[in-house]
Design an enzyme around this catalytic site. Structure first.
Site, PDB file in Angstrom:
ATOM      1  N   TYR A 145      39.196  46.031  40.075  1.00  0.00           N
ATOM      2  CA  TYR A 145      38.235  44.944  39.843  1.00  0.00           C
ATOM      3  C   TYR A 145      37.856  44.299  41.191  1.00  0.00           C
ATOM      4  O   TYR A 145      38.732  43.814  41.911  1.00  0.00           O
ATOM      5  CB  TYR A 145      38.893  43.940  38.899  1.00  0.00           C
ATOM      6  N   ILE A 232      44.748  41.479  30.665  1.00  0.00           N
ATOM      7  CA  ILE A 232      43.710  40.692  30.014  1.00  0.00           C
ATOM      8  C   ILE A 232      42.843  41.489  29.048  1.00  0.00           C
ATOM      9  O   ILE A 232      42.127  40.909  28.238  1.00  0.00           O
ATOM     10  CB  ILE A 232      42.792  39.952  31.020  1.00  0.00           C
ATOM     11  N   LYS A 275      38.346  38.077  27.637  1.00  0.00           N
ATOM     12  CA  LYS A 275      37.839  39.392  27.240  1.00  0.00           C
ATOM     13  C   LYS A 275      38.098  39.674  25.767  1.00  0.00           C
ATOM     14  O   LYS A 275      37.221  40.114  25.044  1.00  0.00           O
ATOM     15  CB  LYS A 275      38.509  40.488  28.094  1.00  0.00           C
TER      16      LYS A 275
END
Lengths: 469, 442
Positions: A145, A232, A275
């Site tokens: 990410y 997450i 998320k």
């Protein structure tokens, strides 16, 4: 003067990268079914918009909760005053139950070991502050990410050393890759404090295998370091082999106490509702650790980013409704699965494949290397710009995720309607068809030239920075 | 009992194991004593009364009334049409309506004497985050900020802990009512230099915590001249600006800058929050207002680590855009705080205790030095302990605020009912009488 700190003037926030150009272009020309059907479709934003109706219907049935009422009584005052960094006990309890439910109740979490933070962004940064000094390093598997470059490094001064993963084995972490990364850090004179993985992975959209997880545990046990598992996306796993949390592995193994510091004290999980529940605006994140010193320090640090008590209360009620959570988790996964299938089949029709192990997340990791004019990152950037300006799709290039192989892109599928996704696939198919029908060199060269002129004009304009996940 | 073997631990960072979070200070011991034995009018009338918490509980009814009359602020309407957009909104620029409402509210608090540009408002999860964030931006590890004493104990953590920045005190004392003087500023600057710290700025709290007074216009002018001469920053923490008993008595640094036509303004940054003025510390609403474009941009990016819940922004955008509500709130809140202040001053005076003449805040700065056995820090802590354990009042000793003169205490008056305040004052009266009788009989 106006002298600012080195942190303020450096580029570690990462927002000057060309990556953000995509966002800016989208903002200038956003697709709208009615108002702007030729506009750019946003496929670079990992948002979950598929299951809002479930939450909206819950809100409709429970109007008292957002209205600050509990059992008919107003609790506004108590909530307004509640700023205890230990967090609302009822919310912590429901959150850990939710986390356990997502893991099929194969593991349980102790609410006293959870630290609430304003999103997973500060959770990750806080763990860096707690576990490493300025100038020390964490190993991260690539691709990762892009936000980590800011979140882990900017204010902490901690370095990231990549664990290179490749398509040869679907980007899984291998022992040689881990050892190589460790050596790379050594060569750079960096002391490695731990490994940070995202499981399920962003941008790969895959769950980590048991063997990878065991490999990681072996590695941190041997090197006496920490492991952070950013989970997450744990609620977005929609097909096999299913989600295995590092906490499950810890429970299974019985060789972890026979070392100086129990491995269990060195593993820390990060979670968020951004998320799984699609609530990034509400800023709800958490750190979970069995290490009491870490929990103690992180709790105090959470003062710098507490979750609004108004939001804690709303979510404690919502997550406390077990009928709701059970239905939400399964329905959300079904919808994600369906959407992913749509994207995959759409890509297939365009002759494009994605990672075949893709089974989680809000995106696909797509292989467009066969469309590159050369096996380079320059070619990847050229292709990305073409897709942005000609196909009018904003997708994320692998280079921005530190991928070692050019040609891979992350495409999000859960932040738009089905119709929009279908349109995106149509455009892509047309583009690929046109590209292959092209007379090789000449047309491509001239198109690239006019393209780079266009890009030069646009990039010299004033940008407005934006967030990108 | 077996032999204790020291457990080795995988190293954590120095920051994690340091004590710069400050939570081992006596200031926090008082909290613990209260938590273990909290006063309750009915169920625990002899418990510890919390007078160490600067909370504003006097105007909740106004907020509750607003929420009652405007349910759409806390819900998202029937069928929740605004819910999705709100839940997805994580833009670090913040909800435009909220930012604008914040700027307007800040103007109203300053009696409309100054204008704020919503584009310069950066949102953070509370003033705690705002102060730390500004410190990260304005200073490097090892640098220093000058802070006038006495100051809010939390600064030791907020400004120093993770940033590695030092605080060098600007000493103020009772001889001139704790005002900041140009001599004290110069002295602090030299102290920092002597310690090899590069001074990056001055941080003032105006109105002051713990003093409960506003900084006079002339002093603000001097401070501004000082930072300009030294080419450093000025952070003005104005989180108590709405708690000034009389609006005309507060001068914000913004007003001075406007008067100077914003010359040299780019070194000035204002911190604000709704925790004190609106009594909403749980909602985590803070802001940085900076006249420096680069600071605004950087602070905005850094605010990613500390964004305000969009649910809360939505609620407050509605509330603070309602001018009828805000004007009434500001006025009524001021009046109620003033009354509370007068009540406590009178009550203390009748016990023979004097306070610094205050005009703002949720507390008063009480002088108990005549009651000290010894005019030292130890003497002050001894008295504090007696007040905590015998009188069962948790008040804040001046030493925890880095006061250079022993015997001063901060006493909060807005976080309890009037009745509880009466009880507290009674207890103080009895305690002082007891001490006087003891001293006289010796």
């Amino acid at each position: 003067m106006k002298l600012l700190s080195t942190k303020a003037t450096c580029n570690s926030h990462g927002q000057d990268s060309s990556y953000f150009l995509g966002w800016q272009e989208y903002e200038k020309n956003p697709y709208d079914e009615v108002m702007n059907p030729e506009g750019i479709i946003q496929m670079g934003l990992a948002e979950n918009q598929l299951s809002f109706d479930l939450i909206e219907s819950w809100l409709d049935k429970n109007p008292d909760v957002p209205g600050f009422k509990s059992n008919g009584k107003s609790i506004f005052r108590e909530l307004a005053l509640f700023q205890d960094y230990h967090g609302l006990p009822s919310f912590k309890k429901e959150l850990v139950d939710f986390m356990a439910e997502i893991r099929g109740n194969k593991v349980t979490f102790d609410p006293n070991h959870i630290v609430l933070t304003a999103g997973s962004t500060p959770a990750n940064e806080t763990l860096m502050f707690c576990l490493a000094e300025k100038g020390e390093a964490f190993l991260l598997p690539t691709p990762y990410y892009p936000g980590f470059d800011r979140d882990l490094k900017w204010r902490t001064g901690v370095e990231i050393v990549p664990i290179q993963c490749t398509s040869s084995n679907n980007f899984q972490i291998t022992e040689p890759a881990l050892q190589q990364a460790y050596q790379d850090a050594k060569k750079r004179n960096l002391r490695v404090k731990g490994v940070l993985v995202t499981n399920p992975s962003n941008p790969l959209g895959t769950t980590m295998s048991r063997s990878e997880l065991n490999l990681l545990i072996d590695f941190i046990k041997d090197k006496n370091m920490h492991l952070i598992s950013d989970e997450i996306y744990s609620g977005t796993v929609y097909s096999s082999p299913g989600f295995v949390s590092v906490m499950e592995i810890l429970k299974e193994r019985n060789d972890l106490k026979d070392c100086d510091v129990p491995v269990g004290d060195r593993v820390h999980v990060v979670y968020s509702l951004s998320k799984d529940l699609g609530l990034p605006g509400f800023r709800v994140g958490a750190i979970y650790s069995e290490n009491e010193v870490v929990v103690g320090a992180a709790t105090k640090m959470s003062s710098f980013g507490l979750v609004s008590s108004q939001t804690q209360y709303l979510l404690s009620a919502m997550l406390g409704d077990k009928k709701f959570t059970k239905n939400y988790i399964s329905e959300n996964q079904k919808r994600l699965k369906r959407r992913q299938r749509m994207l995959v089949s759409g890509l297939q029709k365009a002759g494009i494949s994605c990672l075949k192990t893709n089974n989680a997340g809000l995106f696909c990791w797509v292989d467009m290397s066969h469309l590159l004019h050369s096996n380079t990152f320059e070619a990847e950037m050229d292709l990305w710009k073409k897709i942005l300006y000609e196909v009018r799709l904003n997708i994320s290039p692998g280079a921005s995720c530190h991928c070692t192989e050019p040609g891979w892109f992350r495409m999000c599928f859960a932040n738009m309607s089905e119709d929009t996704l279908n349109l995106a696939m149509k455009r892509l198919k047309a583009f690929v068809a046109a590209e292959s029908n092209d007379n090789a060199c000449s047309k491509r060269t001239s198109r690239r030239k006019s393209l780079s002129n266009w890009v030069f004009r646009l990039s010299s304009r004033d940008h407005r920075e934006q967030e990108e996940r | 009992m077996g032999i204790e073997i020291e457990q080795p631990c995988v190293e954590l960072s120095n920051v994690a194991v340091s004590e710069t979070h400050g939570e081992d200070s006596p200031y926090f011991a008082g909290w613990k004593a209260y938590d273990e034995n909290p006063y309750d009018e009915l169920s625990n009338p002899s418990g510890v009364i919390q007078m160490g918490l600067a909370e504003n509980q006097v105007s909740f009814d106004l907020l509750e009334k607003y929420l009652e009359e405007h349910p759409e602020a806390s819900t998202w309407g029937k069928g929740a049409p605004g819910f999705r957009e709100n839940a997805l909104f994580q833009d670090y620029h913040g909800l435009k309506t909220f930012r604008t409402a914040m700027a307007t509210f800040m103007e109203k608090v300053r009696g409309g004497r100054v204008k704020f540009d919503p584009q310069r408002v950066v949102l953070t999860a509370g003033a705690t985050a705002a102060n730390e964030l500004l410190t990260f931006i304005l200073a490097n590890p090892g640098d220093a900020l000058l802070v006038p004493t006495p100051y809010y104990p939390g600064f030791d953590r907020d400004l120093r802990w993770r940033t590695g920045v030092n605080i060098v005190p600007i000493h103020c004392d009772s001889l001139n009512n704790f005002q900041i003087t140009p001599e004290a500023l110069e002295c602090a600057y030299k102290d920092a230099e002597a310690m090899n710290f590069k001074v990056r700025g001055v941080l003032i709290t105006n109105p002051s915590n713990p003093l409960g007074i506003t900084i006079p216009r002339s002093v603000l002018e001097e401070i501004l001249d000082f930072v300009t001469r030294k080419n450093i920053h000025l952070v003005s923490d104005e989180i108590y600006s709405g708690s000034v008993f009389s609006s005309s008595e507060f001068t914000s640094v913004a007003e001075i800058l406007e008067g100077r036509e914003y010359k040299n303004a780019e070194r000035v940054h204002i911190v604000y929050s709704l925790s004190k003025d609106l009594g909403l510390p749980g909602f985590r609403v803070g802001t940085i207002y900076s006249y420096n474009d680069k600071v605004v941009t950087t602070a905005r990016r850094m605010s990613s680590f500390t964004l305000i819940s969009s649910q809360t922004q939505h609620l407050l955008a509605s509330m603070l855009s309602d001018e009828k509500f805000t004007e009434n709130y500001i006025e009524t809140n001021r009046e109620r705080l003033r009354k509370r202040y007068e009540m406590i001053i009178e009550g203390l005076r009748s016990a023979g205790i004097e306070c610094l003449k205050g005009n703002a805040g949720l507390f008063c700065w009480m002088n108990m030095s005549p009651l000290l056995e010894k005019p030292t820090r130890e003497g002050e802590l001894k008295l504090w302990n007696a007040i905590l354990h015998q009188v069962k009042l948790n008040i804040s000793p001046g030493s925890s605020c880095h006061s250079s003169e022993p015997g001063w205490f901060r006493v909060c008056f807005a976080n309890m009912t009037e009745h509880t305040l009466e009880i507290a004052l009674q207890r103080i009266r009895h305690f002082v009488e007891r001490i006087r009788t003891q001293t006289e009989s010796v």
